[in-house]
Scaffold this motif. Structure first.
Motif, mmCIF file in Angstrom:
data_model
loop_
_atom_site.group_PDB
_atom_site.id
_atom_site.type_symbol
_atom_site.label_atom_id
_atom_site.label_comp_id
_atom_site.label_asym_id
_atom_site.label_seq_id
_atom_site.Cartn_x
_atom_site.Cartn_y
_atom_site.Cartn_z
ATOM 1 N N ARG A 31 -123.001 73.934 7.643
ATOM 2 C CA ARG A 31 -122.540 75.329 8.452
ATOM 3 C C ARG A 31 -123.133 75.358 9.680
ATOM 4 N N ALA A 61 -121.682 73.334 17.075
ATOM 5 C CA ALA A 61 -120.290 72.467 17.713
ATOM 6 C C ALA A 61 -119.374 73.139 18.134
ATOM 7 N N SER A 62 -118.920 74.467 17.472
ATOM 8 C CA SER A 62 -117.817 75.517 17.930
ATOM 9 C C SER A 62 -118.136 76.158 19.172
ATOM 10 N N ARG A 63 -119.249 76.538 19.248
ATOM 11 C CA ARG A 63 -119.696 77.704 20.238
ATOM 12 C C ARG A 63 -119.932 77.024 21.526
ATOM 13 N N ASP A 66 -119.666 73.498 24.089
ATOM 14 C CA ASP A 66 -118.918 72.203 24.756
ATOM 15 C C ASP A 66 -120.020 71.314 25.292
ATOM 16 N N TRP A 67 -120.468 70.657 24.347
ATOM 17 C CA TRP A 67 -121.702 69.804 24.595
ATOM 18 C C TRP A 67 -121.260 68.810 25.780
ATOM 19 N N THR A 84 -125.907 66.723 21.957
ATOM 20 C CA THR A 84 -125.789 67.970 22.520
ATOM 21 C C THR A 84 -125.414 67.867 24.078
ATOM 22 N N HIS A 89 -121.775 73.047 12.331
ATOM 23 C CA HIS A 89 -120.153 73.386 12.745
ATOM 24 C C HIS A 89 -120.262 74.451 13.673
ATOM 25 N N GLU A 90 -121.238 75.642 13.373
ATOM 26 C CA GLU A 90 -121.140 76.628 14.101
ATOM 27 C C GLU A 90 -121.554 76.486 15.513
#
Length: 62
Positions: free
Chosen positions: A46, A52-54, A56-57, A22, A49-50
């Protein structure tokens, strides 16, 4: 072997789990561990994935 006490209960009970990177704190990696209910593998994936898509670590600093 010292970390076995943290992960063994999850593995023994059959709960799906994953650890995802993260970001960094003081130049050290930080991770998030997600654990779901038994047989809820798809839910854990799920959620990961959510997240990771929200976020930008690689850009976020804690």
């Amino acid at each position: 072997m010292s970390m076995l006490a943290n992960t063994c209960p999850i593995g023994v009970t059959g709960h799906p789990a994953l650890s995802m990177p993260t970001g960094l704190t003081d130049d050290l990696p930080v991770g998030l561990m997600l654990v779901g209910g038994q047989f809820e593998d798809a839910t854990v994936l799920r959620v990961a994935h959510e997240l990771a898509s929200r976020f930008d670590w690689e850009e976020d600093e804690f």
